[in-house]
Every structure is written in C-alpha cells, then in structure tokens.
Design an enzyme around this catalytic site. Structure first.
Site, PDB file in Angstrom:
ATOM      1  N   ASN A  12      90.420  -8.934   7.692  1.00  0.00           N
ATOM      2  CA  ASN A  12      89.859 -10.054   6.917  1.00  0.00           C
ATOM      3  C   ASN A  12      88.816  -9.539   5.956  1.00  0.00           C
ATOM      4  OD1 ASN A  12      91.183 -11.903   8.698  1.00  0.00           O
ATOM      5  ND2 ASN A  12      89.447 -11.788  10.112  1.00  0.00           N
ATOM      6  N   LYS A  41      89.029  -8.323  13.281  1.00  0.00           N
ATOM      7  CA  LYS A  41      88.858  -7.616  14.554  1.00  0.00           C
ATOM      8  C   LYS A  41      89.781  -6.403  14.664  1.00  0.00           C
ATOM      9  CE  LYS A  41      87.267 -11.818  16.778  1.00  0.00           C
ATOM     10  NZ  LYS A  41      85.865 -11.553  16.526  1.00  0.00           N
ATOM     11  N   LEU A 216      78.577  -7.700  28.167  1.00  0.00           N
ATOM     12  CA  LEU A 216      77.467  -8.610  28.477  1.00  0.00           C
ATOM     13  C   LEU A 216      76.363  -8.533  27.433  1.00  0.00           C
ATOM     14  CD1 LEU A 216      77.369  -7.618  32.266  1.00  0.00           C
ATOM     15  CD2 LEU A 216      78.262  -9.769  31.348  1.00  0.00           C
ATOM     16  N   ARG A 219      72.850  -6.927  27.872  1.00  0.00           N
ATOM     17  CA  ARG A 219      72.786  -6.552  29.298  1.00  0.00           C
ATOM     18  C   ARG A 219      73.801  -5.466  29.658  1.00  0.00           C
ATOM     19  NH1 ARG A 219      74.368 -11.192  32.132  1.00  0.00           N
ATOM     20  NH2 ARG A 219      74.991 -12.125  30.146  1.00  0.00           N
ATOM     21  N   ASP A 242      72.250  -7.505  13.337  1.00  0.00           N
ATOM     22  CA  ASP A 242      73.493  -8.261  13.106  1.00  0.00           C
ATOM     23  C   ASP A 242      74.497  -7.823  14.168  1.00  0.00           C
ATOM     24  OD1 ASP A 242      75.817  -9.454  12.211  1.00  0.00           O
ATOM     25  OD2 ASP A 242      75.759  -8.581  10.203  1.00  0.00           O
ATOM     26  N   ASP A 248      83.749  -5.084  18.481  1.00  0.00           N
ATOM     27  CA  ASP A 248      84.811  -4.212  17.955  1.00  0.00           C
ATOM     28  C   ASP A 248      84.415  -2.749  18.081  1.00  0.00           C
ATOM     29  OD1 ASP A 248      86.223  -6.522  17.241  1.00  0.00           O
ATOM     30  OD2 ASP A 248      85.221  -6.610  15.288  1.00  0.00           O
TER      31      ASP A 248
HETATM   32  O1  RIB Z   1      84.589  -9.236  15.290  1.00  0.00           O
HETATM   33  C1  RIB Z   1      84.067  -9.448  14.011  1.00  0.00           C
HETATM   34  C2  RIB Z   1      85.164  -9.894  13.075  1.00  0.00           C
HETATM   35  O2  RIB Z   1      85.636 -11.162  13.482  1.00  0.00           O
HETATM   36  C3  RIB Z   1      84.741 -10.087  11.644  1.00  0.00           C
HETATM   37  O3  RIB Z   1      84.835  -8.911  10.896  1.00  0.00           O
HETATM   38  C4  RIB Z   1      85.637 -11.219  11.169  1.00  0.00           C
HETATM   39  O4  RIB Z   1      86.531 -10.834  10.163  1.00  0.00           O
HETATM   40  C5  RIB Z   1      86.355 -11.733  12.417  1.00  0.00           C
HETATM   41  O5  RIB Z   1      87.636 -11.258  12.508  1.00  0.00           O
END
Ligand code: RIB
Length: 312
Positions: A12, A41, A216, A219, A242, A248
C-alpha cells in the site's frame, strides 16, 4: 545459515498525517505534517526480512498508477526480488494513517490492486518451494493466502501467518499454519474469545495451530507450542515515535531468525529469535513511517546486544 523468505501479501502507499491526538468518530482534528510512505503489511514484512539479512521474494499486486511505480521501486531499492509482483489495471492499495504524539495510530486500508491477488501461479509455487519460510498476512484475498500455505506445506516450507488485520479464520487455513503471530486483539478475534489474558489467549490458540507467538507491544512477546514449551521475553526500553509497521518489523525479523536457526525449536533458539524480533520491532518504533522505519541488521543487532547481553 542465511535465510530465504517468501512473502505473499499486500503493498500500500501510506498517506500519513501526524496530529497531537487522534480523532474520535465524527470528529475533525487539525493535523501537523503529511507525507507518503511505501507500506502494506506484506511489503513491509518483505523489506523487514531483507534488511534483517534474508534473501527475500515478494508476491503481490500493484496498480498501473504512480503509486504502483513508487511501491515497486521501494521494494527493489530494499533488495527484494519482485518477479512475483504483478501490475494490474486500476489503483494501487492505499492506507490512510493517523499518528499521534503518543506514537499510537489508526489505519484504514483501501485494498485496490491487492484485492486482485485471488490466485497464484506455477512461478509463485516455485518461489515458495525455494524458501525456508513463507510469510503471510491477511491484506490479500484468503484464496491466495490459503493456496500459498497449501503449497508451502506440500513443498516443506515453514508457514508463518501474521493474522493482521484481525479476522476469524477457516480451519482449512489454520491447519496449514506452523507459526501464528498475533497481537492481543488479533489473538482474541482468531481464537473467538473475549479475554485479554495472554495465558488464556495462548491456550485457546493452541487448539487451532501448533505454535503461537503473541506480541505484547512494549511488554515484549510470549511463545507457546503444543509440545509444552512456553516462554516470554521483555522488549527493549525505547522512546517510541511511531509504532506503524513495528509488528511487521517483528514478524520479518522473526522469520529470518527462525530460518537461520533451521527451524530448531528449543528454549534457547526460540528465546533468541523472539528477542531479536523484539529488537527489530522496537527499533522500528523509534523512527516515523512504515518501510522507511524498518531497521537494518546492524541496528537490530545493536539494540539486541544493548538489551539482552548478559540476560539468561
Ligand atoms: O502494518 C502497517 C501497515 O498496515 C501500513 O504500512 C499500512 O499500509 C497497513 O497495511
């Protein structure tokens, strides 16, 4: 042993606005900065695995628009093999993201081209068969996710499913999963329970899959498998700016650590893989954006050493 990871998933373009706080439903808040960042993701986890040191192949779809070009260029720039990336007519996937000063976010995804990835082909099967680990998420159609997992199981590739965004899943897919990676919310949805207690979530998920990694956040992470191994690791203490794509970064690094240890499952190997994944997730949260924040291997190693050196 160097790892080979295949990812079948989404890409995305993230449209990101920062604001002092996130809006409630129906509310408008004035934001601060806006920028576009390659994300999704699937693509994030492919970039995360490549930066963590794996040879990585990505199977997915982008649109024939400017965003699609940016997404392809970003993956190539990260060293990901994109021979399995289709360009289809129509718009690319887009994610609207808000990030507040506490590093919390909301994400809304319009799948676009990702929704066209309903079926894989023989080249994709060869890519999956050549990998040590297949990484899957839930931002492309379930038909492709299940087909990829089915081929991986038949060809001896370990299937790691990150069940994000959260969804109840069919037995047909769960039966093909070797390692399920979920946060607490995703765990409750997949397991169909209302508890937020990690032991309850792990017990419920082990009825569905043989191994579970429960993330978590600050945590750390917990692990449980059907052979009775259970452990938990703390996360590095960091100042998060952020948390987008931290999951990911965690999942990509976990796949690499798992593959580099040849899939060996002992208290030591799982502890090391989880700690390294936590270091990757924490390093990601120290920088803004999705793919832009995913850490290189030396950064992961440095935070791992600083956090866990001397720990049992
Ligand atoms: O996990 C983060 C991702 O979730 C973002 O980059 C967004 O595109 C969504 O897919």
């Amino acid at each position: 042993m160097s790892a080979r990871v295949a990812v079948v998933g989404s890409s995305n373009l993230d449209l990101v606005v920062t604001a002092s706080r996130l809006p409630r439903p129906g509310e408008t808040v004035l934001g601060e900065n806006f920028r576009t960042v390659p994300g999704g993701k699937g693509a994030n986890q492919a970039v995360a695995a490549a930066r963590a040191g794996a040879a990585c192949d990505f199977v997915g779809a982008v649109g024939d628009d400017e965003f699609g070009t940016q997404l392809r260029t970003s993956l190539v720039g990260a060293g990901v093999d994109v021979r399995g990336l289709r360009t289809v007519a129509g718009p690319s996937g887009v994610a609207l993201i808000g990030v507040d000063r506490e590093a919390e976010n909301f994400i809304v995804v319009a799948p676009g081209a990702n929704g066209t990835l309903t079926e894989l082909d023989a080249d994709d099967r060869a890519t999956i068969a050549a990998a040590d680990v297949l990484l899957l998420q839930l931002e492309v159609p379930l038909t492709a996710v299940t087909q990829a997992a089915d081929w991986a199981r038949a060809d001896g590739t370990t299937v790691v499913l990150n069940a994000a965004p959260a969804a109840a899943l069919p037995t047909e897919l769960l039966d093909l999963v070797d390692v399920l990676v979920v946060n607490e919310h995703e765990a409750a949805v997949v397991a169909g329970v209302s508890s937020d207690e990690p032991p309850v979530l792990l017990d419920a998920l082990l009825k569905l899959v043989p191994r579970v990694v429960l993330t978590l956040g600050a945590r750390g992470a917990a692990y449980a498998d059907r052979r009775g191994l259970r452990l938990a690791v703390p996360a590095p203490e960091i100042d998060a700016v952020d948390t987008t794509a931290s999951g990911d970064a965690f999942t990509g690094a976990l796949a690499v650590g798992w593959a580099e240890r040849g899939g060996a499952v002992s208290e030591d190997t799982v502890t090391a893989s989880l700690r390294w994944a936590c270091a990757a997730g924490a390093a990601c949260a120290q920088r803004p954006g999705a793919s832009t924040a995913l850490p290189d291997r030396p950064v992961i190693d440095a935070l791992y050493d600083a956090t866990y050196r001397g720990a049992q």
